[in-house]
Design an enzyme around this catalytic site. Sequence first.
Site, PDB file in Angstrom:
ATOM      1  N   ARG A   1       0.873  -1.177   0.000  1.00 20.44           N
ATOM      2  CA  ARG A   1       0.000   0.000   0.000  1.00 20.44           C
ATOM      3  C   ARG A   1       0.902   1.215   0.000  1.00 20.44           C
ATOM      4  O   ARG A   1       1.775   1.356   0.865  1.00 20.44           O
ATOM      5  CB  ARG A   1      -0.888  -0.033   1.248  1.00 20.44           C
TER       6      ARG A   1
ATOM      7  N   GLU B   1     -12.259   4.122  -4.719  1.00 22.20           N
ATOM      8  CA  GLU B   1     -12.385   2.675  -4.556  1.00 22.20           C
ATOM      9  C   GLU B   1     -12.995   1.995  -5.780  1.00 22.20           C
ATOM     10  O   GLU B   1     -13.975   2.478  -6.346  1.00 22.20           O
ATOM     11  CB  GLU B   1     -13.245   2.356  -3.331  1.00 22.20           C
TER      12      GLU B   1
ATOM     13  N   ARG C   1      -0.951  -5.474   4.356  1.00 23.98           N
ATOM     14  CA  ARG C   1      -0.153  -4.921   3.258  1.00 23.98           C
ATOM     15  C   ARG C   1       1.046  -4.172   3.820  1.00 23.98           C
ATOM     16  O   ARG C   1       0.926  -3.478   4.834  1.00 23.98           O
ATOM     17  CB  ARG C   1      -0.990  -3.957   2.410  1.00 23.98           C
TER      18      ARG C   1
END
Length: 161
Positions: free
Chosen positions: A52, A60, A104
Amino acid sequence: MLALASATGLQSCTETSAADAELLPAESAQVIAVVDGDTIDVQTAGGEARVRLIGLDTPEINRDGGQDDCYAQEARDELNAMVYGQAVELRADPTQDDTDRYGRLLRHVYIDGQSAAVVLLEAGAAHEYTYDAPYIGQAEHRDAERAAQADALGMWGSCTG
């Protein structure tokens, strides 16, 4: 000694402010997938990892068959065109956690010495995002976002509401 540190306002040895911090050494990686505008999959010497990007957020993509947020696919396409199949440098930021709540890696991502996050922000494909604490490069990210907004680039010119 602790009382002295508290009284004088000294930070603990484990606290790092973004103004004083330096990015950790770079780790080389190959981008093997672009998940969305702010997340990539990479191959490193240690294996595959999901990363990320620090300091930005993109609209999104709806993975349940619903409608994507405005400019979600364009943001993904911008990042894909920039990094897919490319060698990048991943740099951890000591002011941030190593991973997010989804597991992440949280990293600054550089391609050819340039911050992928700043490029996305300059194009209007993302907005600056500070999760919990200021991060290294935050001012540059905010400046890039303001410039894109002022010029109505990317989502700033395409999305209303």
